[in-house]
Design an enzyme around this catalytic site. Structure first.
Site, mmCIF file in Angstrom:
data_model
loop_
_atom_site.group_PDB
_atom_site.id
_atom_site.type_symbol
_atom_site.label_atom_id
_atom_site.label_comp_id
_atom_site.label_asym_id
_atom_site.label_seq_id
_atom_site.Cartn_x
_atom_site.Cartn_y
_atom_site.Cartn_z
ATOM 1 C CG ASP A 161 -5.434 -7.388 1.829
ATOM 2 O OD1 ASP A 161 -6.715 -7.418 1.256
ATOM 3 O OD2 ASP A 161 -4.753 -6.482 1.754
ATOM 4 C CB SER A 191 -0.944 0.078 1.310
ATOM 5 O OG SER A 191 -1.822 -0.997 1.381
ATOM 6 N N GLY A 240 -5.944 -3.807 -8.000
ATOM 7 C CA GLY A 240 -6.877 -2.918 -7.671
ATOM 8 C C GLY A 240 -6.516 -1.428 -7.116
ATOM 9 N NE ARG A 299 -2.337 4.602 0.330
ATOM 10 C CZ ARG A 299 -2.947 3.567 -0.025
ATOM 11 N NH1 ARG A 299 -2.385 2.708 -0.503
ATOM 12 N NH2 ARG A 299 -4.227 3.527 0.265
ATOM 13 N NE ARG A 359 -3.066 -9.989 0.209
ATOM 14 C CZ ARG A 359 -1.842 -9.319 0.389
ATOM 15 N NH1 ARG A 359 -0.922 -10.029 0.885
ATOM 16 N NH2 ARG A 359 -1.548 -7.997 -0.094
ATOM 17 N NE ARG A 389 -10.541 -6.522 -6.885
ATOM 18 C CZ ARG A 389 -9.344 -6.294 -6.188
ATOM 19 N NH1 ARG A 389 -8.282 -6.442 -6.428
ATOM 20 N NH2 ARG A 389 -9.845 -5.526 -4.929
ATOM 21 N NE ARG A 418 -7.808 -12.392 -1.535
ATOM 22 C CZ ARG A 418 -6.950 -11.484 -1.165
ATOM 23 N NH1 ARG A 418 -7.033 -10.393 -0.225
ATOM 24 N NH2 ARG A 418 -5.877 -11.141 -2.366
#
Ligand code: S3P
Length: 449
Positions: free
Chosen positions: A328, A32, A103, A36, A402, A131, A359
């Site tokens: 997650d 993340s 995403g 950014r 994952r 998605r 998931r």
């Protein structure tokens, strides 16, 4: 820029029962924060230097997108150097931007495109193309973004931004840091103050990092939620960033150490931002021996070394309010809950259905295919401890990194080999998963049964 390419053919992988996992390791940078850092670097004037950037496919796709939009992002020695164009200074790319499986890259970049008078086509792989994008497009359309095929809500999408965005007040209908971030990023370009209201706290890296780059961001908690406001017509200045280790990657190591008897590992330099460590709290409640050592601050984020020792786990109730801080991590929690005594009930999992795969289904299906007991009731998943996975079925990963890592982790303490149908997607977030696990003593095998 490194030339990482998505693998086109699937590669099954299995994990094999391991001896104790031991040692001190680091995990790669937080995903993340890495996205950014690249994006804000591109929106800043001057140079941003990023140490510890995650070099996984998702983030590399964001670096490529940033370059296609006219900024530069390249590795010099250990450091990624981004030369930005200033807020509003990006240009129309020559071709579509391909976000692969990501995403986060897609949705944050929609906020960027909204604030520029440019037309951009965004594409992604089969998982990303399924998605939901409406959650991000709805507020951005209100601010002035245009979709060139009106009504279309999944990738590929062609979007036209504007130099004259309207500021809005937007109450998040779903607890999503990606949506919050897209609106705040667009708000940098708007004429006035843009506010996002969230009822449940989601990861706050955008707020923290925007302040670091010089934007004015205020946060105020009132009775009905937290109001996060960014000032428009913003100017960002290039900065140095240190990216801490990703707690979502460290989760697999920690989970493995808890279930493999005799294990004792330390994962150094992991991000411990309270909006990200719900899994670790849940594991402690289950009886997991997890200690946060040497707690410190690095680059505006809390960090610690996490020591994990093998433990007898007991089932717990993980409340819905905790979901955003461990969203997650449910696949791996569910997979190792099969080793716990009793039932583990996880509530509030609606958002799990719209990740890289559904998931909730993928986790339950992988568990039941391998002899475990997993029940879905609405947004709740309940796993009954049965001494681990019994093997029997190949786990279908549905292009989801994952799901692959969660089941390979549980396989390290299971009596039979656990096989996942594809391991290539692991490179989207944690390319070093296998070598780091092997360094600790784990064993994997490429041969499918
Ligand atoms: C992310 C937010 C979460 C998370 C994703 C990364 C981010 O998604 O699942 O892996 O960096 O903002 P949502 O915002 O959709 O919950």
């Amino acid at each position: 820029m490194s030339d990482l390419k998505a693998q086109s053919t699937s590669k099954p992988l299995s994990s094999v029962k391991a001896g104790p996992l031991t040692g001190r390791v680091r995990v790669p940078g937080d995903k993340s924060i890495s996205h950014r850092a690249l994006i804000f670097g591109a929106l800043a004037t001057g140079t941003t230097r990023i140490r510890g950037l995650l070099e996984a496919e998702d983030v590399i796709n964001t670096a490529r997108a940033v370059e296609a939009l006219g900024a530069s992002a390249e590795k010099q020695g250990d450091i990624w150097v981004v030369k930005g164009r200033g807020v509003g200074g990006l240009r129309t790319p020559d071709g579509p931007l391909d976000f692969g499986n990501s995403g986060t890259g897609t949705r944050l970049m929609m906020g960027v495109v909204a604030g520029h008078p440019i037309t951009v086509t965004m594409t992604g792989d089969a998982s990303l193309s399924r998605r939901p994008m409406r959650r991000v497009l709805a507020p951005l359309l209100e601010m002035g973004l245009e979709i060139l095929e009106p009504g279309k809500e999944t990738l590929p999408l062609t979007l036209r931004g504007t130099g004259e965005l309207m500021p809005i007040v937007y109450r998040l209908p779903v607890p999503s840091a990606q949506v919050k971030s897209a609106v705040l990023i667009a708000g940098l370009h708007a004429a006035g103050k843009t506010t996002v209201v969230e009822r449940e706290a989601t990861r706050d890296h955008t707020e923290r990092m925007l302040r670091h780059f010089g934007a004015t961001v205020t946060t105020e908690t009132k009775g009905n939620g937290t109001y996060i406001t960014v000032d428009g017509d913003a100017e960002l200045a290039g900065r140095d960033i240190v990216v801490p280790g990703d707690p979502s990657s460290a989760a697999f190591l920690a989970a493995a150490a808890l279930i493999v008897p005799g294990s004792d590992i330390t994962i150094e330099g992991v991000l411990t931002n309270p909006t990200r460590i719900g899994l670790y709290l849940s594991l402690q409640e289950m009886g997991g021996d997890i200690a946060f050592e040497n707690a410190r601050e690095e680059g505006g984020e809390p960090v610690a070394d996490i020591r994990v020792r093998a433990s007898r786990l007991k089932g717990v109730h993980v409340p819905a309010e905790r979901a955003p801080s461990m969203i997650d991590e449910y696949p791996v929690l569910a997979a190792i809950s099969t080793f716990a005594e009793g039932q583990t009930r996880m509530d509030g999992l609606a958002e799990l259905k719209v990740k890289e795969s559904d998931r909730l289904q993928a986790t339950a299906a992988g568990l039941t295919a391998n002899g475990a007991k997993a029940d879905i009731d609405g947004d709740t998943l309940t796993v009954t401890g049965t001494g681990g996975l019994k093997g029997g079925g190949i786990v279908a990963t549905h292009l989801d990194h994952r799901i692959a890592m969660a089941f390979l982790t549980a396989g390290l303490a299971s009596d039979t080999t656990i096989v996942v149908d594809d391991s290539t997607m692991i490179a989207t977030s944690f390319p070093e998963f296998r070598p780091i696990m092997e360094q600790l003593g784990a064993r994997f095998d490429e041969a499918a049964r």
